[in-house]
Design an enzyme around this catalytic site. Structure first.
Site, PDB file in Angstrom:
ATOM      1  N   ASN A   1     -44.966 -55.399 -40.489  1.00 47.79           N
ATOM      2  CA  ASN A   1     -44.620 -55.832 -39.129  1.00 47.79           C
ATOM      3  C   ASN A   1     -43.346 -55.176 -38.608  1.00 47.79           C
ATOM      4  O   ASN A   1     -42.950 -55.407 -37.473  1.00 47.79           O
ATOM      5  CB  ASN A   1     -44.478 -57.360 -39.068  1.00 47.79           C
ATOM      6  N   THR A   2     -42.696 -54.335 -39.415  1.00 48.65           N
ATOM      7  CA  THR A   2     -41.428 -53.743 -38.982  1.00 48.65           C
ATOM      8  C   THR A   2     -41.191 -52.417 -39.709  1.00 48.65           C
ATOM      9  O   THR A   2     -41.838 -52.136 -40.726  1.00 48.65           O
ATOM     10  CB  THR A   2     -40.260 -54.725 -39.257  1.00 48.65           C
TER      11      THR A   2
ATOM     12  N   ILE B   1     -40.728 -48.921 -41.519  1.00 48.12           N
ATOM     13  CA  ILE B   1     -41.658 -47.874 -41.962  1.00 48.12           C
ATOM     14  C   ILE B   1     -43.054 -48.431 -42.235  1.00 48.12           C
ATOM     15  O   ILE B   1     -44.041 -47.712 -42.118  1.00 48.12           O
ATOM     16  CB  ILE B   1     -41.128 -47.086 -43.192  1.00 48.12           C
ATOM     17  N   GLY B   2     -43.157 -49.713 -42.548  1.00 48.94           N
ATOM     18  CA  GLY B   2     -44.474 -50.317 -42.762  1.00 48.94           C
ATOM     19  C   GLY B   2     -45.306 -50.277 -41.487  1.00 48.94           C
ATOM     20  O   GLY B   2     -46.488 -49.924 -41.501  1.00 48.94           O
TER      21      GLY B   2
ATOM     22  N   SER C   1     -36.910 -46.209 -53.852  1.00 46.04           N
ATOM     23  CA  SER C   1     -35.730 -45.705 -53.143  1.00 46.04           C
ATOM     24  C   SER C   1     -34.940 -44.834 -54.104  1.00 46.04           C
ATOM     25  O   SER C   1     -35.025 -45.007 -55.323  1.00 46.04           O
ATOM     26  CB  SER C   1     -34.862 -46.883 -52.697  1.00 46.04           C
TER      27      SER C   1
ATOM     28  N   TYR D   1     -30.572 -54.777 -56.412  1.00 51.80           N
ATOM     29  CA  TYR D   1     -31.470 -53.973 -55.567  1.00 51.80           C
ATOM     30  C   TYR D   1     -31.909 -52.713 -56.328  1.00 51.80           C
ATOM     31  O   TYR D   1     -33.103 -52.394 -56.373  1.00 51.80           O
ATOM     32  CB  TYR D   1     -30.771 -53.587 -54.258  1.00 51.80           C
TER      33      TYR D   1
END
Length: 298
Positions: A29-30, A32-33, A156, A181
């Site tokens: 919904n936001t 790069i997706g 990443s 992370y």
């Protein structure tokens, strides 16, 4: 050197079509997706946007339909921080979809304050690794039946600053949000390697990738000085559309049919860290993930 070489390579583009294929994208919904969803919808695929917030998901779905010109887009509820939601989503896919050709494990949380998922995992390893591990496990039979198929996990370059703390995977002894992370993004790379071995000969291939330093909502948990640094480097960062290109490359590039388990950046093979190639740790993490969810992979 690879990064410098990639700067001078022509931008990747492909006219590859995905007509008749079904794609699930988590966190669509936001950022790069959403951009990945738009591109793959334009190529003729059925897009299933798996979103935690259905209100934002439905708004994004409208955008994907408008931008792609394809009506073959659905939005479904998926909260990767809750195994009940993951199981309900997977059950709906397994019952409702005759095939699943591409799974893109894209959703993620980044450098957030300490919190736990519904199942008691530290939030970053819980969503970024354990949630996607369970989701992939629950969908794998359908994916195998749909072969040739692909599983793409967005990692990443931060994976290279991480280590897997097997004795404190949930950072209960000490919590550093950047370390947690990096650990979760390293887990993505190791999961992809382990998965590739288990999928040999099935026609299902798997890839992990670094999207680039992308301007996304994930920056919202950075502190003041970190935000200031990001503003300074922002001319050198990618927008969401540029950041989505390596996910799209891994989803559609025909030459990758013969590759599996590798790591990509800037639409090309890239070198991951030594820790990202540690198969002994990868196996220990795999075993731990199976134990945590009480699952076995055939």
């Amino acid at each position: 050197m690879q990064a410098i070489r990639n700067l001078f390579r022509a931008a990747w583009s492909s006219a590859e079509r995905l007509d008749g294929k079904t794609v699930v994208i988590t966190g669509a919904n936001t950022g790069i997706g959403k951009e990945t969803a738009i591109d793959l919808a334009k190529r003729g695929a059925k897009i299933i946007m798996a979103c935690r917030d259905m209100e934002r998901g439905e708004a994004a779905k409208k955008e994907v339909i408008e931008s792609s010109g394809s009506e073959n887009v659905v939005c479904m509820k998926l909260d990767l921080a809750d195994s009940k939601s993951i199981r309900e989503f997977a059950e709906a896919i397994n019952k409702g979809e005759p095939k699943l050709n591409i799974l893109i494990n894209n959703a993620g949380v980044m450098v957030c304050p300490y919190g736990k998922t519904a199942d008691g995992f530290e939030m970053q390893i819980g969503v970024n690794h354990f949630g996607h591990f369970l989701l992939t496990h629950l969908l794998i039979d359908l994916i195998k039946r749909s072969a040739p198929a692909r599983i793409i996990t967005v990692s990443s370059m931060a994976h290279s600053w991480g280590s897997i703390r097997l004795e404190d995977i949930n950072s209960e002894k000490s919590y550093d949000k950047k370390q947690a992370y990096s650990q979760s993004k390293l887990a993505n790379v190791l999961f992809t390697r382990s998965l590739a071995k288990r999928l040999e000969g099935t026609g299902v291939t798997t890839y992990s990738l670094h999207p680039g330093v992308v301007q996304t909502d994930l920056w919202r948990h950075l502190n003041g000085p970190q935000q200031a640094i990001m503003k300074m480097v922002s001319p050198f960062t990618k927008n969401s559309s540029q950041g989505a290109q390596t996910s799209i490359y891994c989803a559609v590039e025909p030459s990758l049919d013969k590759e599996s388990g590798e790591y990509y950046s800037d639409c090309a093979p890239a070198k991951c860290s030594a820790a990202g190639e540690d198969d002994a740790v990868a196996e220990k993490l795999w075993d731990m993930s199976c134990q945590m969810w009480s699952v076995t992979w055939e």
